[in-house]
Design an enzyme around this catalytic site. Structure first.
Site, mmCIF file in Angstrom:
data_model
loop_
_atom_site.group_PDB
_atom_site.id
_atom_site.type_symbol
_atom_site.label_atom_id
_atom_site.label_comp_id
_atom_site.label_asym_id
_atom_site.label_seq_id
_atom_site.Cartn_x
_atom_site.Cartn_y
_atom_site.Cartn_z
ATOM 1 N N ARG A 194 0.843 -1.213 0.000
ATOM 2 C CA ARG A 194 0.000 0.000 0.000
ATOM 3 C C ARG A 194 0.870 1.252 0.000
ATOM 4 O O ARG A 194 1.700 1.444 0.873
ATOM 5 C CB ARG A 194 -0.914 0.001 1.229
ATOM 6 C CG ARG A 194 -1.814 1.208 1.285
ATOM 7 C CD ARG A 194 -2.658 1.247 2.538
ATOM 8 N NE ARG A 194 -3.753 0.299 2.506
ATOM 9 C CZ ARG A 194 -4.478 -0.032 3.577
ATOM 10 N NH1 ARG A 194 -4.195 0.493 4.750
ATOM 11 N NH2 ARG A 194 -5.475 -0.891 3.476
ATOM 12 N N ARG A 213 -4.465 3.514 17.362
ATOM 13 C CA ARG A 213 -5.214 2.857 16.279
ATOM 14 C C ARG A 213 -4.936 3.600 14.985
ATOM 15 O O ARG A 213 -4.250 4.617 14.980
ATOM 16 C CB ARG A 213 -6.718 2.945 16.645
ATOM 17 C CG ARG A 213 -7.660 1.855 16.190
ATOM 18 C CD ARG A 213 -7.233 0.462 16.518
ATOM 19 N NE ARG A 213 -8.301 -0.491 16.308
ATOM 20 C CZ ARG A 213 -8.526 -1.156 15.173
ATOM 21 N NH1 ARG A 213 -7.780 -0.956 14.115
ATOM 22 N NH2 ARG A 213 -9.516 -2.034 15.102
ATOM 23 N N LYS A 214 -5.544 3.148 13.892
ATOM 24 C CA LYS A 214 -5.397 3.877 12.636
ATOM 25 C C LYS A 214 -5.949 5.301 12.756
ATOM 26 O O LYS A 214 -6.753 5.581 13.658
ATOM 27 C CB LYS A 214 -6.100 3.133 11.496
ATOM 28 C CG LYS A 214 -7.609 3.199 11.589
ATOM 29 C CD LYS A 214 -8.306 2.374 10.518
ATOM 30 C CE LYS A 214 -8.168 2.972 9.132
ATOM 31 N NZ LYS A 214 -9.156 2.307 8.201
ATOM 32 N N GLY A 260 -16.896 -5.828 1.981
ATOM 33 C CA GLY A 260 -16.945 -7.272 2.201
ATOM 34 C C GLY A 260 -17.181 -7.715 3.625
ATOM 35 O O GLY A 260 -17.424 -8.902 3.885
ATOM 36 N N CYS A 300 -14.570 -0.708 4.715
ATOM 37 C CA CYS A 300 -13.581 -0.044 3.866
ATOM 38 C C CYS A 300 -14.220 0.529 2.597
ATOM 39 O O CYS A 300 -13.760 1.523 2.059
ATOM 40 C CB CYS A 300 -12.488 -1.031 3.461
ATOM 41 S SG CYS A 300 -11.687 -1.811 4.860
ATOM 42 N N GLY A 301 -15.290 -0.118 2.127
ATOM 43 C CA GLY A 301 -15.985 0.350 0.921
ATOM 44 C C GLY A 301 -17.047 1.398 1.240
ATOM 45 O O GLY A 301 -17.823 1.778 0.364
HETATM 46 FE FE1 SRM Z 1 -9.761 -0.714 5.323
HETATM 47 C C1 SRM Z 1 -8.633 -3.087 7.444
HETATM 48 C C2 SRM Z 1 -8.604 -2.404 2.706
HETATM 49 C C3 SRM Z 1 -10.245 2.028 3.407
HETATM 50 C C4 SRM Z 1 -11.798 0.605 7.755
HETATM 51 N N1 SRM Z 1 -8.729 -2.421 5.135
HETATM 52 C C5 SRM Z 1 -8.324 -3.246 6.134
HETATM 53 C C6 SRM Z 1 -7.373 -4.311 5.622
HETATM 54 C C7 SRM Z 1 -5.983 -3.781 5.802
HETATM 55 C C8 SRM Z 1 -7.535 -5.652 6.348
HETATM 56 C C9 SRM Z 1 -6.478 -6.656 5.978
HETATM 57 O O1 SRM Z 1 -5.401 -6.643 6.551
HETATM 58 O O2 SRM Z 1 -6.757 -7.439 5.096
HETATM 59 C C10 SRM Z 1 -7.818 -4.370 4.139
HETATM 60 C C11 SRM Z 1 -6.763 -4.779 3.146
HETATM 61 C C12 SRM Z 1 -7.362 -5.660 2.082
HETATM 62 C C13 SRM Z 1 -6.548 -5.682 0.834
HETATM 63 O O3 SRM Z 1 -5.809 -6.668 0.595
HETATM 64 O O4 SRM Z 1 -6.698 -4.776 0.027
HETATM 65 C C14 SRM Z 1 -8.404 -2.982 3.967
HETATM 66 N N2 SRM Z 1 -9.369 -0.247 3.453
HETATM 67 C C15 SRM Z 1 -8.986 -1.111 2.491
HETATM 68 C C16 SRM Z 1 -9.039 -0.476 1.114
HETATM 69 C C17 SRM Z 1 -7.971 -0.994 0.159
HETATM 70 C C18 SRM Z 1 -10.442 -0.693 0.512
HETATM 71 C C19 SRM Z 1 -10.518 -0.370 -0.952
HETATM 72 O O5 SRM Z 1 -10.683 -1.310 -1.724
HETATM 73 O O6 SRM Z 1 -10.393 0.791 -1.336
HETATM 74 C C20 SRM Z 1 -8.914 0.997 1.514
HETATM 75 C C21 SRM Z 1 -7.490 1.451 1.613
HETATM 76 C C22 SRM Z 1 -7.370 2.906 1.947
HETATM 77 C C23 SRM Z 1 -5.966 3.415 1.879
HETATM 78 O O7 SRM Z 1 -5.510 3.667 0.751
HETATM 79 O O8 SRM Z 1 -5.337 3.580 2.917
HETATM 80 C C24 SRM Z 1 -9.545 0.965 2.906
HETATM 81 N N3 SRM Z 1 -10.765 1.033 5.575
HETATM 82 C C25 SRM Z 1 -10.923 1.987 4.625
HETATM 83 C C26 SRM Z 1 -11.921 2.926 5.031
HETATM 84 C C27 SRM Z 1 -12.477 4.062 4.175
HETATM 85 C C28 SRM Z 1 -11.867 5.394 4.403
HETATM 86 O O9 SRM Z 1 -10.780 5.530 4.986
HETATM 87 O O10 SRM Z 1 -12.496 6.344 3.961
HETATM 88 C C29 SRM Z 1 -12.364 2.510 6.276
HETATM 89 C C30 SRM Z 1 -13.491 3.157 7.125
HETATM 90 C C31 SRM Z 1 -13.092 4.486 7.633
HETATM 91 C C32 SRM Z 1 -12.304 4.445 8.906
HETATM 92 O O11 SRM Z 1 -11.258 3.802 8.947
HETATM 93 O O12 SRM Z 1 -12.727 5.082 9.867
HETATM 94 C C33 SRM Z 1 -11.628 1.322 6.607
HETATM 95 N N4 SRM Z 1 -10.126 -1.149 7.287
HETATM 96 C C34 SRM Z 1 -11.033 -0.530 8.091
HETATM 97 C C35 SRM Z 1 -11.080 -1.203 9.361
HETATM 98 C C36 SRM Z 1 -11.954 -0.811 10.579
HETATM 99 C C37 SRM Z 1 -11.230 0.207 11.408
HETATM 100 C C38 SRM Z 1 -11.641 0.243 12.849
HETATM 101 O O13 SRM Z 1 -11.428 1.294 13.486
HETATM 102 O O14 SRM Z 1 -12.119 -0.766 13.385
HETATM 103 C C39 SRM Z 1 -10.167 -2.285 9.276
HETATM 104 C C40 SRM Z 1 -9.846 -3.310 10.367
HETATM 105 C C41 SRM Z 1 -8.898 -2.800 11.391
HETATM 106 O O15 SRM Z 1 -8.248 -1.761 11.214
HETATM 107 O O16 SRM Z 1 -8.789 -3.460 12.424
HETATM 108 C C42 SRM Z 1 -9.598 -2.224 7.959
HETATM 109 FE FE1 SF4 Z 2 -13.626 -6.052 5.127
HETATM 110 FE FE2 SF4 Z 2 -12.070 -4.011 4.413
HETATM 111 FE FE3 SF4 Z 2 -11.422 -6.488 3.732
HETATM 112 FE FE4 SF4 Z 2 -13.463 -5.245 2.552
HETATM 113 S S1 SF4 Z 2 -11.297 -4.723 2.435
HETATM 114 S S2 SF4 Z 2 -13.476 -7.321 3.276
HETATM 115 S S3 SF4 Z 2 -14.350 -4.134 4.295
HETATM 116 S S4 SF4 Z 2 -11.513 -5.616 5.808
#
Ligand code: SRM
Ligand code: SF4
Length: 510
Positions: free
Chosen positions: A67, A181-182, A436, A441-442
Site C-alpha cells: 500500500r 489505532r489507525k 466485504g 472499507c468500501g
Molecule cells: Fe480498510 C482493514 C482495505 C479504506 C476501515 N482495510 C483493512 C485491511 C488492511 C484488512 C487486511 O489486513 O486485510 C484491508 C486490506 C485488504 C486488501 O488486501 O486490500 C483494507 N481499506 C482497504 C481499502 C484498500 C479498501 C478499498 O478497496 O479501497 C482501503 C485502503 C485505503 C488506503 O488507501 O489507505 C480501505 N478502511 C478503509 C476505510 C475508508 C476510508 O478511509 O475512507 C475505512 C473506514 C473508515 C475508517 O477507517 O474510519 C476502513 N479497514 C477498516 C477497518 C476498521 C477500522 C476500525 O477502526 O475498526 C479495518 C480493520 C482494522 O483496522 O482493524 C480495515
Molecule cells: Fe472487510 Fe475491508 Fe477487507 Fe473489505 S477490504 S473485506 S471491508 S476488511
C-alpha cells in the site's frame, strides 16, 4: 511519554508495539528478503511489515500487497510507470487497486523483491511508509486542487506538508508510529466535500472567519465493525497555512499520549472525545497547539452536491481541461498503468490524479488535444461515459485478497451493476458501495445503496449475503446511511436491487 507504556493492561497489539516498534522492520528488509517470508517472525510478518506498507495476505501466502501513500491522490507519469513495472514483474498475480482513500495498492509482491522495490520508489520520490496499522493513512484532498475554477483553497501543498510532518518526508517517523489505532485525515478545498470529510478522524472544511478564508475543523469521524460515527465540530478555525500542520500535530500528540489503548475496539479518536467531552478535548489540543485556537466560523462553505468528475471539464486555466476516466471498481493492470502514464504525458502535463470513488483524472489537456485524447484505445476500457450504476460503483477488496471478507465483492459488484444497467433505464446516478465485511472499507454508509458482506442461511446452507444500507448522503448535507435490511443472500440480491431501483430511483425496465 506514550501512555501505552504506562498502562498495565495491554491488548496484544499494544504489547507487540511496546516490544518493538513496527517501523523498526524498515532496517530488516534486506534480512527478510534473504530469509524468506516462511521463516521470519510471525508478528513481523503479519503485523509490523504493515508499518512500511507491506501486507501479508493469508488468502495468497507469499504474494504480498503493497500500500502506497499518494498525498492528495496526485502522482506523475514516471511514478505510475514505476508502479506498473513493479506489478508487471508478477505476471498474472500482479495488479493494482485505486482505493477509497485516493491511493494505490499493488498486488502479487514477493518479499524478496521489497528492498529493490523500495529503491525504485526512492528514485521517483514515492513512499509506502506508515500506510497501514496504527498510523496516519493516506491523506486525502480535493482531487481538483489547483485546477477547479470554483476552488476555495488549493489543498496540495497542505496535504504534502502534513504527510511530511507525519512521515519525516517519507523516511518514517517514530514520533507517530505508535498511535492507539489507525487515523484518517482529509483536507477539503472545494465546495462539494469531495473527500467525505465526515468520515475522517480530522477533517478540514473551507470556511470564512472574519472575512478570511480558512478551515473549520471536524474531529472523530470513523467507521468500524463496532461503531460508525460522523465527525463532530472541534469549534476551531485555522488559516490555510502551517497552522493546519501544527493542529494535526497537536491532535496527533494528544491522541498518541492520551488515547485509549486497553480495548482495540474502543481506541479510535472518537472514543477519547466521548470520554473527555469535546470541550476538554479541545482544551487539551489547544494546550498542545501552544496558542489559543480561533473559534469556528458559523458556517462552512460546503454548499454543492458532490461531483464525480467523470467526463471532460474546463479547468480554471484558460484552454486547459481535465478528464475524469472511469476505472471499473478501481482495478488496474500493468498495461493500464503504462497507458495512463503515456496518455498523461502525451496529452497533459504527465500528472495523474485519483479519486475516492476509485477513478482517475488526467488534468492539463489542452483544447486542441481533446479530440485525439478521446480516440485513445484506453478510453474504450476506461470510458468517459459509463452506464449509470457502473459509473458510481465503489467496492472494497473483498474475498479475492482480504481475509476479513465474508463475501466476494469487486467482481460480483461489477457483474451485478452491468446486468442491472443492461436491464434498466435509470434516470439519475445511484451510488452503490460494496464492502466485504463490517470494517466498512468500501464505505456503504455514504452510499445511496450500501451493501455489507455477511453470511446468510439459505435452504439449510450458509451462503454469501449482504446487509442493505440506504440513505447515505454526500456533498453539502452529508449524512450516514443506515442498515435497512439484514441478511439478503447474494443470489437473491439482483431482484431486491431491481425493485429498489424501480420503486425508489425511478428506474424503468428497458
Ligand atoms: Fe480498510 C482493514 C482495505 C479504506 C476501515 N482495510 C483493512 C485491511 C488492511 C484488512 C487486511 O489486513 O486485510 C484491508 C486490506 C485488504 C486488501 O488486501 O486490500 C483494507 N481499506 C482497504 C481499502 C484498500 C479498501 C478499498 O478497496 O479501497 C482501503 C485502503 C485505503 C488506503 O488507501 O489507505 C480501505 N478502511 C478503509 C476505510 C475508508 C476510508 O478511509 O475512507 C475505512 C473506514 C473508515 C475508517 O477507517 O474510519 C476502513 N479497514 C477498516 C477497518 C476498521 C477500522 C476500525 O477502526 O475498526 C479495518 C480493520 C482494522 O483496522 O482493524 C480495515
Ligand atoms: Fe472487510 Fe475491508 Fe477487507 Fe473489505 S477490504 S473485506 S471491508 S476488511
Amino acid at each position: 511519554m506514550v501512555e501505552a507504556t504506562k498502562t498495565a493492561k495491554k491488548n496484544k497489539f499494544e504489547q507487540f508495539k511496546a516490544e518493538k516498534d513496527g517501523l523498526a522492520v524498515k532496517e530488516e528488509l534486506e534480512k527478510f528478503a534473504r530469509l524468506g517470508w516462511e521463516v521470519i517472525d510471525e508478528t513481523d510478518l503479519q503485523h509490523r511489515l504493515k508499518w512500511v506498507g507491506v501486507f501479508y495476505r493469508p488468502v495468497t501466502p507469499g504474494k504480498f500487497m503493497l500500500r502506497m501513500r499518494i498525498p492528495n491522490g496526485i502522482l506523475n507519469s514516471q511514478q505510475m510507470r514505476v508502479l506498473g513495472q513493479i506489478v508487471q514483474r508478477y505476471g498474472e498475480d500482479g495488479n493494482a487497486d485505486i482505493t477509497t482513500r485516493q491511493n494505490i495498492q499493488l498486488r502479487g509482491i514477493r518479499l524478496e523483491d521489497v528492498p529493490d522495490i523500495f529503491q525504485c520508489f526512492k528514485e521517483v520520490d514515492l513512499t509506502s511508509v506508515q500506510s497501514g496499522m496504527d498510523n496516519v493513512r493516506n491523506i486525502t484532498g480535493s482531487p481538483m486542487a489547483g485546477i477547479d475554477a470554483d476552488e476555495l483553497i488549493d489543498t496540495r501543498e497542505l496535504v504534502q506538508k502534513v504527510q511530511d510532518m507525519i512521515t519525516s518526508c517519507g523516511q518514517g517517523n517514530y514520533e507517530f508510529t505508535n498511535l492507539p489505532r489507525k487515523f484518517n485525515i482529509a483536507i477539503e478545498g472545494g465546495r462539494d466535500n469531495s473527500v467525505h470529510a465526515e468520515i475522517n478522524d480530522i477533517a478540514f472544511v473551507p470556511a470564512y472567519k472574519d472575512g478570511k478564508l480558512g478551515f473549520n475543523v471536524l474531529v472523530g469521524g470513523f467507521f468500524s465493525a463496532k461503531r460508525c460515527e460522523a465527525a463532530v465540530p472541534l469549534n476551531a478555525w485555522v488559516a490555510p497555512n502551517d497552522d493546519v500542520v501544527k493542529l494535526c500535530r497537536a491532535i496527533l500528540i494528544v491522541y498518541r499520549d492520551r488515547g485509549l489503548r486497553a480495548n482495540r475496539q474502543k481506541a479510535r479518536l472518537m472514543w477519547l472525545i466521548d470520554e473527555w467531552g469535546i470541550d476538554k478535548f479541545r482544551s487539551m489540543v489547544e494546550a498542545q497547539f501552544g496558542k489559543p485556537l480561533t473559534t469556528a466560523a458559523e458556517e462552512d462553505l460546503i454548499d454543492w452536491e458532490k461531483r464525480d468528475h467523470i467526463g471532460v471539464f474546463k479547468q480554471k486555466q484558460p484552454g486547459l481541461n481535465y478528464v475524469g476516466i472511469h476505472v471499473p471498481i478501481g482495478r488496474l493492470y500493468a498495461q493500464d498503468m503504462f497507458d495512463l502514464a503515456r496518455i498523461a504525458e502525451v496529452y497533459g502535463s504527465g500528472e495523474i490524479r485519483l479519486t475516492v470513488e476509485q477513478n482517475v483524472i488526467i488534468p492539463n489537456i489542452s483544447d486542441e488535444n481533446l479530440d485525439a485524447f478521446g480516440s485513445e484505445p484506453l478510453l474504450e476500457k476506461f470510458t468517459l461515459e459509463p452506464k449509470t450504476l457502473e459509473r458510481s460503483l465503489v467496492s472494497c477488496t473483498g474475498a479475492q485478497f482480504c481475509n476479513f471478507a465474508l463475501v466476494e465483492t469487486k467482481n460480483r459488484a461489477l457483474a451485478l451493476a452491468r446486468e442491472l444497467d443492461a436491464e434498466l433505464e435509470i434516470p439519475n446516478k445511484v451510488r452503490i458501495h460494496w464492502t466485504g465485511c463490517p470494517n466498512s472499507c468500501g464505505q456503504p454508509q455514504v452510499a445511496d445503496i450500501g451493501l455489507m458482506g455477511t453470511k446468510v442461511r439459505k435452504d439449510g446452507k450458509t451462503v454469501e449475503g449482504v446487509d442493505l444500507y440506504m440513505g447515505g448522503k454526500v456533498g453539502k448535507e452529508a449524512e450516514l446511511g443506515n442498515c435497512v435490511q439484514k441478511g439478503i443472500a447474494c443470489d437473491d440480491l439482483k431482484l431486491v436491487l431491481r425493485d429498489i431501483l424501480i420503486e425508489q430511483f425511478g428506474a424503468k425496465v428497458r
